[in-house]
Design a protein around this motif. Structure first.
Motif, mmCIF file in Angstrom:
data_model
loop_
_atom_site.group_PDB
_atom_site.id
_atom_site.type_symbol
_atom_site.label_atom_id
_atom_site.label_comp_id
_atom_site.label_asym_id
_atom_site.label_seq_id
_atom_site.Cartn_x
_atom_site.Cartn_y
_atom_site.Cartn_z
ATOM 1 N N TYR A 8 47.160 -57.017 -70.659
ATOM 2 C CA TYR A 8 46.886 -58.078 -69.598
ATOM 3 C C TYR A 8 46.509 -57.716 -68.448
ATOM 4 C CZ TYR A 8 48.591 -61.748 -66.515
ATOM 5 O OH TYR A 8 48.372 -62.977 -65.766
ATOM 6 N N VAL A 49 46.905 -50.430 -65.032
ATOM 7 C CA VAL A 49 46.150 -51.216 -64.282
ATOM 8 C C VAL A 49 45.648 -49.838 -63.344
ATOM 9 C CG1 VAL A 49 45.770 -52.827 -62.487
ATOM 10 C CG2 VAL A 49 47.630 -53.023 -64.307
ATOM 11 N N PRO A 74 59.149 -58.326 -69.852
ATOM 12 C CA PRO A 74 57.791 -58.352 -70.458
ATOM 13 C C PRO A 74 57.441 -59.714 -70.724
ATOM 14 C CG PRO A 74 59.850 -57.832 -71.881
ATOM 15 C CD PRO A 74 60.265 -57.852 -70.550
ATOM 16 N N PHE A 75 56.012 -59.993 -70.654
ATOM 17 C CA PHE A 75 55.505 -61.268 -70.884
ATOM 18 C C PHE A 75 56.163 -61.483 -72.589
ATOM 19 C CE2 PHE A 75 52.096 -59.740 -67.971
ATOM 20 C CZ PHE A 75 52.884 -60.170 -66.987
ATOM 21 N N MET A 86 58.560 -63.731 -64.741
ATOM 22 C CA MET A 86 57.433 -63.612 -65.247
ATOM 23 C C MET A 86 56.246 -63.633 -64.411
ATOM 24 S SD MET A 86 57.940 -63.687 -68.773
ATOM 25 C CE MET A 86 59.341 -62.940 -68.985
ATOM 26 N N ARG A 105 47.660 -55.478 -54.794
ATOM 27 C CA ARG A 105 48.529 -55.440 -55.991
ATOM 28 C C ARG A 105 48.210 -54.438 -57.163
ATOM 29 N NH1 ARG A 105 50.521 -61.437 -55.204
ATOM 30 N NH2 ARG A 105 51.678 -61.369 -53.371
ATOM 31 N N ALA A 106 46.868 -54.661 -57.434
ATOM 32 C CA ALA A 106 46.395 -53.592 -58.431
ATOM 33 C C ALA A 106 46.684 -52.029 -57.832
ATOM 34 C CB ALA A 106 45.012 -53.904 -58.663
ATOM 35 N N VAL A 116 49.099 -51.376 -55.844
ATOM 36 C CA VAL A 116 50.360 -50.867 -55.668
ATOM 37 C C VAL A 116 51.136 -51.652 -56.672
ATOM 38 C CG1 VAL A 116 52.424 -50.875 -54.121
ATOM 39 C CG2 VAL A 116 50.042 -50.516 -53.201
ATOM 40 N N GLY A 117 51.345 -51.100 -57.831
ATOM 41 C CA GLY A 117 52.010 -51.684 -59.024
ATOM 42 C C GLY A 117 53.403 -51.976 -58.941
ATOM 43 N N MET A 118 54.361 -52.610 -59.482
ATOM 44 C CA MET A 118 55.591 -52.945 -59.156
ATOM 45 C C MET A 118 56.282 -53.253 -60.847
ATOM 46 S SD MET A 118 57.467 -55.334 -56.723
ATOM 47 C CE MET A 118 58.974 -55.114 -56.193
ATOM 48 N N LYS A 133 54.627 -61.951 -74.867
ATOM 49 C CA LYS A 133 53.418 -61.814 -75.969
ATOM 50 C C LYS A 133 53.722 -60.497 -76.664
ATOM 51 C CE LYS A 133 50.485 -63.270 -71.864
ATOM 52 N NZ LYS A 133 49.696 -64.410 -72.475
ATOM 53 N N TYR A 171 51.990 -61.309 -60.753
ATOM 54 C CA TYR A 171 51.405 -60.868 -59.739
ATOM 55 C C TYR A 171 51.539 -59.422 -59.486
ATOM 56 C CZ TYR A 171 52.311 -65.798 -58.491
ATOM 57 O OH TYR A 171 52.257 -67.286 -58.519
ATOM 58 N N GLY A 172 52.491 -58.689 -59.816
ATOM 59 C CA GLY A 172 52.621 -57.370 -59.711
ATOM 60 C C GLY A 172 51.700 -56.391 -60.387
ATOM 61 N N LEU A 173 50.781 -57.147 -61.136
ATOM 62 C CA LEU A 173 49.914 -56.511 -61.785
ATOM 63 C C LEU A 173 48.423 -56.777 -61.075
ATOM 64 C CD1 LEU A 173 50.846 -56.683 -65.432
ATOM 65 C CD2 LEU A 173 50.855 -54.902 -64.288
ATOM 66 N N GLY A 174 48.474 -57.616 -60.110
ATOM 67 C CA GLY A 174 47.358 -57.944 -59.309
ATOM 68 C C GLY A 174 46.371 -59.270 -59.845
ATOM 69 N N VAL A 201 45.460 -59.611 -53.958
ATOM 70 C CA VAL A 201 45.334 -59.316 -55.494
ATOM 71 C C VAL A 201 44.642 -57.971 -55.791
ATOM 72 C CG1 VAL A 201 43.936 -59.861 -57.413
ATOM 73 C CG2 VAL A 201 44.781 -61.663 -56.299
ATOM 74 N N ARG A 215 52.903 -51.097 -68.575
ATOM 75 C CA ARG A 215 51.954 -52.349 -68.175
ATOM 76 C C ARG A 215 51.475 -52.034 -66.954
ATOM 77 N NH1 ARG A 215 55.053 -57.901 -68.098
ATOM 78 N NH2 ARG A 215 56.167 -57.118 -66.168
ATOM 79 N N ALA A 216 52.365 -51.195 -65.877
ATOM 80 C CA ALA A 216 51.915 -51.279 -64.390
ATOM 81 C C ALA A 216 50.797 -50.060 -64.512
ATOM 82 C CB ALA A 216 53.038 -50.888 -63.606
ATOM 83 N N GLU A 232 45.329 -67.069 -62.607
ATOM 84 C CA GLU A 232 45.446 -66.296 -63.881
ATOM 85 C C GLU A 232 46.880 -66.458 -64.476
ATOM 86 O OE1 GLU A 232 41.839 -63.046 -62.798
ATOM 87 O OE2 GLU A 232 44.160 -62.698 -62.250
ATOM 88 N N LYS A 242 47.480 -67.592 -67.928
ATOM 89 C CA LYS A 242 47.782 -66.619 -68.847
ATOM 90 C C LYS A 242 49.109 -66.125 -69.327
ATOM 91 C CE LYS A 242 43.374 -64.632 -68.585
ATOM 92 N NZ LYS A 242 42.465 -63.266 -68.205
ATOM 93 N N ILE A 274 42.498 -58.841 -66.845
ATOM 94 C CA ILE A 274 42.351 -59.592 -65.612
ATOM 95 C C ILE A 274 41.453 -58.926 -64.668
ATOM 96 C CG2 ILE A 274 44.306 -61.179 -66.079
ATOM 97 C CD1 ILE A 274 45.688 -59.758 -63.896
ATOM 98 N N HIS A 275 41.458 -57.616 -64.723
ATOM 99 C CA HIS A 275 40.602 -57.009 -63.944
ATOM 100 C C HIS A 275 39.562 -56.467 -64.326
ATOM 101 C CE1 HIS A 275 43.824 -56.803 -60.951
ATOM 102 N NE2 HIS A 275 44.613 -56.291 -61.575
#
Lengths: 271, 466
Positions: A126, A184, A115-116, B348, A103-104, A106-108, A118, B353-356, A100, A180-181, B361, B365, A130-131
């Motif tokens: 987002y 973080v 997009p979510f 999605m 991945r924070a 190394v973004g992707m 939302k 996952y790509g944002l950690g 986890v 979004r990437a 979660e 979410k 979460i962080h």
């Protein structure tokens, strides 16, 4: 870290990096999908604050290799990765590594904008949420705004942050995903064919954006377009049938390829 | 003397026409089907359609109208004094229909009450001969119609005949007819509910029915008996229905939803392939089985448990019915939720996952909110099922119309009361019987409302990903 990186006889000319700082390095990386050997003995260095492009014909394994760099392949049950992949000299497949957290760092950004469902604001918020990056509403607003500004989207969406992210155009959605990437604050951003679903104008905007982002992030981009690789990247790696054939400065790869497979691909004889 | 045989004969003729038509079409072009407008089978179907459909339609019309026609002819043949009562006045309609039943019974050889009268046995003989002649006449006409139209169609066969288009439009009209039947039936049911409810509401005021707190539909047979006027306040029934449905949903929603999340996000594919059908079997168990399970196993267990901790639990309780009903509707929640959760695009999840984000979660979410409209649709479907369910409640929750929110008490529901109102001999115009229609109407509106909401929600969900 010298000649053991040569994965294939044709990559003899691959220069190891001496004068620039290496962010990610892979040695003898192998990926298996069940029985299929998808990536074979790839050794590669990715330089900090540069754009590295992965090129190669479809099915050559460039996306698969990209997804190894933030362990996104973990989500596929039958996928197995061996070898040594390091981020800042730290083995990312080590047991101690929290995927986890990785991945924070190394973004992707994905091929199809995702997009979510939302609001634009919530899409950006987002990651920080979460962080637990932001301590208050004001700080979160600040992160959202600065991420959108850096992704070049702020002027277009600042009046409708509450409208759904899925309502934007394809190019805007992809920039939203980049924002979004960024939100973080990753160190590396992996981009898996980020423009393949976009029209030329949106593509040009994203390419411009990638060039700007290079000052703060290390970027790896998978692309099908050799022109795009030539335009945005400083280094290029050419993959063929799961092997890394050649890797070097983009200019060298495109003007003076060492391997005839590379030559054949960039001159359009196959691929 | 059997319509079934006639139907079989017509079908056999149609099959024969199919074969003959196919042969003729290929014969016309020397076995080179490319020269035909349509495939040879369509020519066969074309002839078979002309043979079978009009003949069967005629048969259907005949079966529908024959009894009425025969009855009128028999009635007309009766001697004048048969239609007079002993006092010399004309017979009432009811007496005439009784006499016609006698004649029909004598004609078919059953025991009848009025065979002593000579004109009745004469009329019976006449009726018999009428039906017999009618049948043979009918059979002849139907077969002749089938054969005649088939031979006309046969002669029309040529390589240029657009048989496929004709057959396909025939099939289209057949499908239109089928859906018309379904729609007309629905409209008929709704109208009958409306009219009978209206009759009920002329005897019992709407406000008494909708807002009354006491339900006691037992009306007396004679006016001087005790309790000659029933009470038709439906509130206790609605409360009972709501109570049991709520208990059922409290059981089914968490279990169904969490098992759906487990199956779609965590479980190995092999386990899922086994567990999902296993859960869906729950929906296939007949409700009567659930009913006696609730009445004979669950209800006594709850009462026993209540006694040990000093609670007063009646042997038929809302809790027992609600718990078992909850088990029954788990698959509605779990199966539909599982489908919509699986339908959330993998992109999605990867984006998250790509944002950690961690798995939980991501589920909480991203996946769950994206699937929420579909999940709500599944829950509403389960709710309307719970509200309409009868068998479990009849057996396990009792008949006492208590106005209570206590899950340990016996309650009753709208559907149970409809059943008890209509079981046994009834007068059709008493408020007791008509109350069933009013209850049915209310129930229909509630489930309709839930279904409309569910459809709306599901449609909104569709827009997001298409």
């Amino acid at each position: 870290m010298t000649d053991q990186h040569q994965p294939f006889e044709g990559t003899a000319g691959q220069p190891r990096i001496a004068d620039r700082s290496v962010k990610v390095s892979a040695t003898n990386a192998n990926v298996y999908y069940g029985e299929k050997h998808a990536i074979k003995d790839v050794g590669l260095d990715i330089v900090a604050q540069e754009v590295t492009a992965f090129i190669g014909p479809s099915g050559c394994g460039k996306s698969t290799f990209l997804r190894c760099l933030n362990r996104m392949n973990d989500t596929i049950d039958i996928c197995r990765v061996t070898g040594d992949i390091r981020l800042d000299e730290e083995d990312i497949y080590d047991r101690k590594i929290d995927v986890v957290e990785l991945r924070a760092r190394v973004g992707m950004v994905f091929q199809k904008p995702n997009p979510f469902p939302k609001s634009i604001y919530e899409n950006i918020a987002y990651g920080p949420r979460i962080h637990g990056t932001a301590t208050g509403k004001a700080e979160l607003d600040e992160i959202v705004q600065s991420s959108l500004v850096r992704a070049g989207l702020w002027e277009e969406v600042k009046d409708r942050l509450d409208s759904p992210g899925t309502g934007l155009s394809g190019g805007q959605q992809q920039r939203l995903c980049i924002a979004r990437a960024i939100a973080v604050s990753p160190e590396v951003i992996l981009m898996d064919e980020p423009c393949s679903a976009l029209d030329p104008i949106a593509t040009a905007k994203i390419e411009e954006l990638i060039d700007e982002l290079r000052t703060n992030f290390t970027i790896v981009i998978v692309t099908h377009s050799m022109q795009q690789a030539a335009r945005v990247s400083q280094r290029t790696a050419f993959f063929h049938l799961g092997r890394l054939i050649e890797c070097g400065d983009t200019e060298t790869i495109f003007t003076n390829p060492q391997h005839n497979l590379t030559q054949g691909y960039i001159t359009g004889r196959f691929g | 003397m059997n319509t079934l045989i006639l139907v079989l004969v017509i079908l056999a003729l149609a099959t024969l026409s199919y074969v003959v038509g196919t042969r003729r079409s290929t014969g016309l072009v020397d076995n080179k089907p490319k020269d035909l407008h349509s495939l040879p089978g369509y020519y066969g179907l074309y002839v078979a359609m002309w043979c079978g459909v009009p003949a069967l339609a005629l048969l259907a019309l005949w079966t529908a109208f024959e009894p009425t026609i025969v009855k009128h002819m028999v009635l007309a043949s009766l001697p004048a004094q048969a239609l007079l009562d002993p006092a010399g006045g004309p017979l009432s309609d009811q007496r005439i229909s009784l006499m016609m039943t006698d004649i029909a019974n004598t004609a078919s050889g059953n025991i009848s009450s009025g065979a002593s009268q000579s004109y009745i046995s004469e009329a019976a003989v006449y009726q018999r001969s009428l039906t017999d002649t009618g049948y043979w006449l009918m059979a002849a006409v139907a077969v002749a119609l089938g054969l005649g139209l088939a031979s006309l169609a046969y002669r029309r066969i040529s390589p240029k005949l657009r048989a496929r288009n004709d057959v396909e439009s025939g099939v289209k009209y057949f499908m239109i007819a089928c859906s018309t039947v379904a729609i007309l039936t629905t409209i008929g049911i709704i109208l009958s509910l409306l009219f009978e409810s209206y009759r009920f509401f002329t005897q019992v005021p709407v406000t008494d029915f909708l807002f009354g707190l006491s339900w006691s539909p037992q009306t007396a047979m004679r006016a001087d008996q005790v309790g000659s006027s029933g009470a038709f306040g439906a509130i206790p029934l609605f409360v009972g229905t709501g109570l049991i449905a709520t208990i059922a949903l409290v059981v089914a929603v968490p279990i169904g939803l969490l098992s759906a999340i487990y199956m779609s996000e965590y479980a190995a594919p092999k386990f899922r392939a086994f567990a999902k059908p296993a859960l869906e079997i729950l929906a296939g168990i007949p409700t009567v089985v659930y009913g006696f399970f609730a009445a004979l196993t669950v209800a006594p267990a709850i009462r026993g448990f209540g006694e040990t901790i000093g609670l007063d639990v009646s042997s038929e309780s809302a809790l027992a019915a609600g718990l078992v009903m909850g088990i029954m509707i788990i698959p509605f929640v779990s199966s539909l939720s599982d489908d919509v959760i699986t339908a959330v695009p993998q992109a999605m999840r990867e984006g998250s996952y790509g944002l950690g984000a961690t798995k939980s979660e991501t589920i909480r979410k991203v996946v769950f909110p994206a699937a929420l409209p579909g999940i709500v649709g599944g829950i509403l479907l389960a709710a309307s099922r719970a509200i309409g369910e009868t068998m479990i409640v009849v057996m396990a929750a009792g008949l006492a119309a208590n106005l209570t929110a206590n899950p340990f008490a016996a309650v009753t529901t709208v559907t149970v009361q409809i059943v008890t109102l209509l079981v046994g001999d009834q007068e059709f115009d008493s408020p007791k019987t008509l109350a069933a229609f009013a209850l049915g109407l209310v129930l229909f509106f509630i489930t309709l409302l839930l279904n409309v909401i569910a459809l709306r929600v599901v449609r909104k969900y569709r827009e997001q990903y298409d």
